[in-house]
Scaffold this active site. Structure first.
Site, PDB file in Angstrom:
ATOM      1  N   LYS A  25     -15.301 -15.900   6.876  1.00  0.00           N
ATOM      2  CA  LYS A  25     -16.713 -15.847   7.244  1.00  0.00           C
ATOM      3  C   LYS A  25     -17.644 -15.601   6.062  1.00  0.00           C
ATOM      4  O   LYS A  25     -17.429 -14.697   5.266  1.00  0.00           O
ATOM      5  CB  LYS A  25     -16.941 -14.750   8.290  1.00  0.00           C
ATOM      6  CG  LYS A  25     -16.239 -15.015   9.620  1.00  0.00           C
ATOM      7  CD  LYS A  25     -16.541 -13.903  10.605  1.00  0.00           C
ATOM      8  CE  LYS A  25     -15.889 -14.162  11.965  1.00  0.00           C
ATOM      9  NZ  LYS A  25     -16.183 -13.076  12.932  1.00  0.00           N
ATOM     10  N   GLY A  71      -6.527  -6.601   0.331  1.00  0.00           N
ATOM     11  CA  GLY A  71      -6.481  -7.276   1.620  1.00  0.00           C
ATOM     12  C   GLY A  71      -5.608  -8.514   1.640  1.00  0.00           C
ATOM     13  O   GLY A  71      -4.474  -8.522   1.173  1.00  0.00           O
ATOM     14  N   ARG A 131       0.821  -1.213   0.000  1.00  0.00           N
ATOM     15  CA  ARG A 131       0.000   0.000   0.000  1.00  0.00           C
ATOM     16  C   ARG A 131       0.858   1.269   0.000  1.00  0.00           C
ATOM     17  O   ARG A 131       0.471   2.291  -0.582  1.00  0.00           O
ATOM     18  CB  ARG A 131      -0.942  -0.008   1.204  1.00  0.00           C
ATOM     19  CG  ARG A 131      -2.117  -0.965   1.023  1.00  0.00           C
ATOM     20  CD  ARG A 131      -2.995  -1.039   2.249  1.00  0.00           C
ATOM     21  NE  ARG A 131      -4.225  -1.774   1.967  1.00  0.00           N
ATOM     22  CZ  ARG A 131      -5.072  -2.179   2.890  1.00  0.00           C
ATOM     23  NH1 ARG A 131      -4.818  -1.942   4.167  1.00  0.00           N
ATOM     24  NH2 ARG A 131      -6.168  -2.828   2.552  1.00  0.00           N
ATOM     25  N   GLY A 184     -12.180  -4.042   1.394  1.00  0.00           N
ATOM     26  CA  GLY A 184     -13.537  -3.685   1.811  1.00  0.00           C
ATOM     27  C   GLY A 184     -14.208  -2.727   0.862  1.00  0.00           C
ATOM     28  O   GLY A 184     -15.392  -2.875   0.525  1.00  0.00           O
TER      29      GLY A 184
END
Length: 404
Positions: free
Chosen positions: A208, A361, A40, A385
């Protein structure tokens, strides 16, 4: 995206002007505070470099981790400042505070081409406050650092889905522009949503189902193939009535997964074999079993070789691929083969002319940790996200405010 860009600002002229830049420098650190993946920071350099070379006085805003609205040495941007200086090839000052005495005095002393990095903006509770007036006051303090003739460049795509002072409120108080990175990210995501080349394949992993539910709902009706891996696959397997041993399981999502399988069974693809372990550890005993036969007491930590083969057959023939989330616990070598195999299949698709996007991510970290070439993919996003929310069809506050 109908917004002014960095090039517009450079054309106007920035020599001698203060420019606030919101970058995404939220990089992973090891236990010793060393940066493990500078991706990043590297991605933030082109915008900052362009402003420096044009003679701007650059003040960079960024966060690291999730401090609780107060200074925390664990989350200082000191290692980030050092890495940014190395990549820019010039000194980068680090303010000792966010908008306090040190930040103000250092900003007043900047000369053309200087770079000042403010300390972690999340050390100030107003940055993430739900109170608009509190955020506006912090934004005004940021503006004071660059003066009335200053400008704001939004270049932290990883935070544009947040309505925060350094992302959203500053743009309401200064002339605002999309940085190179933000403009490029939005262009890429538009290619994924506006008439993508087919076959269109999506690979979703991670732990998840609940984290990816909205994007599954949004993309499943629009894609030709949707591959499910990672810890989230076990809730889908349980929804089929299969035993998952000690694997990660969201019992409250089983009915939701049943519904998804009923509605989108023609595009959803689950693993057919699993690498299981007797414990969650790098030195665990392992074996590969059919996904229908996960034994009691064992936990699945990666997809198996037959799953990789089946998924690769789909991915290598795709013309558009979006990947978000690893297939297993790639940080442990014993459980990295699934992620590596899927990633290599996407690299093959790229070499055959497909448009391929790694959705930021953990996926981006995996690409680098496994030694895969960045240029093996069409684009590696810096914002997991934000990418997902865009693909879900949500409005991103940090983008919409630039259009005003």
């Amino acid at each position: 995206m109908t917004v002014q860009t960095l090039q517009d600002l450079l054309t106007e002229g920035v020599e001698g002007r203060g420019v606030l830049v919101r970058s995404d420098l939220n990089v992973p650190l090891d236990d010793n505070g060393q940066i493990t993946d500078p991706g990043r920071i590297t991605a933030s350099v082109p915008t900052i470099q362009a402003l420096v070379e044009a003679g701007a006085k650059v003040v960079v805003m960024a966060h690291l981790g999730r401090p609780k609205g107060e200074p925390d040495a664990k989350y200082t941007l000191a290692p980030v400042a050092a890495k940014l200086a190395e990549l820019l090839g010039r000194n980068v000052q680090l303010a000792g505070d966010v908008v306090g005495y040190d930040a103000l005095s250092r900003s007043e002393g900047l000369t053309d081409g200087d770079v000042l990095l403010l300390e972690n903006v999340r050390f100030d509770p107003r940055e993430t406050s739900k109170d608009e007036s509190a955020r506006a006051k912090l934004a005004a303090a940021f503006v004071e650092l660059v003066g009335e003739d200053g400008a704001f460049v939004s270049d932290g795509f990883g935070v544009v889905h947040r309505e925060q002072a350094s992302v959203y409120d500053v743009a309401q108080q200064l002339p605002h522009y999309a940085g190179t990175l933000v403009a490029a990210e939005v262009e890429v995501l538009q290619k994924l949503t506006q008439d993508p080349a087919r076959p269109y394949a999506v690979v979703l992993g991670g732990s998840k189902v609940s984290d990816k539910l909205a994007v599954i709902e949004a993309l499943a009706p629009k894609v030709d193939t949707l591959v499910i891996g990672g810890g989230m696959c076990f809730t889908f397997l349980a929804a089929q009535g299969l035993p998952v041993g000690g694997s990660l399981l969201q019992t409250e999502m089983i009915d939701t997964c049943k519904d998804l399988l009923e509605r989108f069974g023609d595009v959803l693809h689950l693993p057919v074999d699993i690498v299981v372990a007797d414990k969650f550890a790098a030195d665990a005993d392992t074996k590969t079993v059919a996904s229908t036969e996960i034994p009691d007491g064992w936990l699945g930590l990666d997809i198996g070789p037959e799953s990789v083969s089946r998924f690769a057959a789909l991915l290598t023939e795709a013309k558009t691929v979006f990947w978000n989330g690893p297939m297993g616990v790639f940080e442990f070598e014993k459980f990295a083969a699934g992620t590596r195999g899927v990633a290599e299949a996407i690299v093959t698709a790229t070499s055959k002319g497909a448009f391929t996007v790694v959705g930021g991510g953990d996926s981006a970290a995996a690409v680098r940790a496994l030694g895969l070439p960045d240029d093996g993919f069409s684009h590696i996003s810096t914002g997991g996200g934000a990418s997902l929310e865009y693909l879900e069809g949500k409005e991103l506050p940090g983008i919409s405010v630039l259009e005003g």
